[in-house]
Design an enzyme around this catalytic site. Structure first.
Site, PDB file in Angstrom:
ATOM      1  N   GLY A 342       0.833  -1.196   0.000  1.00  0.00           N
ATOM      2  CA  GLY A 342       0.000   0.000   0.000  1.00  0.00           C
ATOM      3  C   GLY A 342       0.867   1.245   0.000  1.00  0.00           C
ATOM      4  O   GLY A 342       1.972   1.248  -0.534  1.00  0.00           O
ATOM      5  N   GLU A 343       0.349   2.326   0.578  1.00  0.00           N
ATOM      6  CA  GLU A 343       1.056   3.605   0.691  1.00  0.00           C
ATOM      7  C   GLU A 343       1.239   4.307  -0.657  1.00  0.00           C
ATOM      8  O   GLU A 343       1.812   5.377  -0.713  1.00  0.00           O
ATOM      9  CB  GLU A 343       2.449   3.439   1.328  1.00  0.00           C
ATOM     10  N   GLY A 344       0.805   3.686  -1.762  1.00  0.00           N
ATOM     11  CA  GLY A 344       1.127   4.214  -3.075  1.00  0.00           C
ATOM     12  C   GLY A 344       2.481   3.740  -3.558  1.00  0.00           C
ATOM     13  O   GLY A 344       2.986   4.218  -4.581  1.00  0.00           O
TER      14      GLY A 344
END
Length: 378
Positions: A342-344
């Site tokens: 996640g987190e980009g």
């Protein structure tokens, strides 16, 4: 009772009724926020394809880079695309469903990771810095009061969603506020020159919300949507599956986007959905990250199918269900690196591929300019 008293009372009631009516109308307008999203322009498609095909290479030899380059050209409606001020926005929010033990990590990890972002220590910090991507951290609804920080944007909708096993996770008012706040955020980023944007998230429990959204949107059995998230073992995965089955039983069948978001959504997923829509309206290139970001894209696509024209799906997550999400949208990811952070982070890692696609469109010689014979001339 005097005539004056009756007259004044009628005026008072009229004013009160008008205020109530106008407020209700305002809520309805905001709750059904309209975006002007046009399909990607195809008026230059032949010219763009000709430019790609006449580069000094065999037809199709650059594979997916050719498709990306053409997509960016069509989004920007030009033969000379540019990537300006690339940005990643990480939305953070907590989930009330974590009360049921759906994650091996406690809810506190959400705010702790936000602090890690602000201190520059997370994967997204590393990749954003490496590739010259501006990083925007947004408190969409973390169960914590953060001190003021220059690098943290507070768009807090609440202190975590409600427990979706017992009630709707998100209220009507919060849904409406998310449209206004996220739209203003993306408009502001766009005004600073950004035409390529990525979205990431942080929120313990959000793979459960994403799995539920996937189930409702795609119709896939919940067993095909639920994954290990932050590292559940077999026993934990079985428990998560049972809890999410109970959530679906509690809420019943849902098909409307707003109903789904209110019932089982997350603040960060809701804001990503709105942000994807606003970015598409502004004709930005939108790089979609993994499983959770794609759940937001599923919702956005359900509302406005044209939004997919502006999305580049950067990688196939290792999270169970993501491949089926991508298949449902009929899109192919650029990478498959077994990432599930996640987190980009996946979008940031894939970003240089988009830059390469733009670079070859603009800088690679054509057969004519390089005086190289084509296959027809051999």
């Amino acid at each position: 009772m005097s005539a004056d008293f009756i007259f004044l009372s009628l005026i008072y009631l009229t004013i009160v009724f008008s205020l109530i009516l106008s407020d209700t109308l305002y809520q309805k307008i905001q709750a059904s926020f309209m975006f002007l999203i046009q399909s990607r322009s195809s008026s230059l498609s032949k010219e763009i394809q000709h430019k790609i095909d006449t580069k000094t290479k065999p037809l199709g030899a650059l594979g997916k880079l050719e498709h990306i380059g053409k997509q960016v050209c069509e989004i920007q409606h030009t033969l000379f695309p540019v990537i300006d001020v690339p940005a990643v926005v990480v939305f953070a929010g907590d989930h009330g469903l974590t009360e049921e033990g759906i994650s091996p990590y406690p809810q506190e990890v959400t705010y702790q990771m936000v602090m890690n972002f602000l201190q520059g220590g997370a994967a997204i910090n590393v990749f954003a810095k490496q590739h010259g991507i501006s990083l925007n951290i947004v408190d969409a609804g973390v169960n914590y009061t953060f001190p003021d920080h220059l690098d943290l944007t507070s768009l807090k909708l609440g202190y975590g969603t409600r427990n979706a096993l017992k009630e709707n996770a998100i209220s009507d008012l919060e849904y409406t506020q998310a449209f206004e706040k996220a739209s203003q955020l993306i408009t502001g980023i766009h005004h600073h020159g950004t035409n390529c944007i990525m979205f990431g998230e942080m929120g313990i429990g959000n793979t459960s919300s994403a799995a539920l959204i996937m189930h409702y949107i795609t119709g896939e059995p919940l067993s095909e949507c639920v994954g290990r998230g932050t590292g559940l073992d077999d026993e934990g995965l079985a428990k998560k599956q049972d809890i999410l089955e109970s959530v679906v039983a509690f809420h019943g069948e849902l098909s409307d986007v707003k109903e789904i978001v209110l019932a089982v959504g997350g603040y960060e997923i809701l804001m990503m959905m709105v942000s994807i829509l606003k970015a598409a309206e502004l004709k930005m290139c939108v790089l979609i990250d993994g499983f959770i970001a794609t759940s937001a894209a599923l919702l956005a696509h359900k509302l406005y199918p044209e939004v997919i024209d502006y999305c580049i799906f950067t990688h196939q997550s290792d999270e169970n269900g993501h491949k089926k999400m991508l298949n449902y949208l009929n899109v192919e990811p650029l990478l498959q690196l077994d990432m599930r952070l996640g987190e980009g982070s996946g979008a940031a890692v894939a970003f240089p591929l988009v830059k390469s696609a733009v670079a070859f469109i603009n800088e690679m010689a054509s057969f004519e300019s390089a005086k190289v014979s084509t296959s027809d001339e051999a």
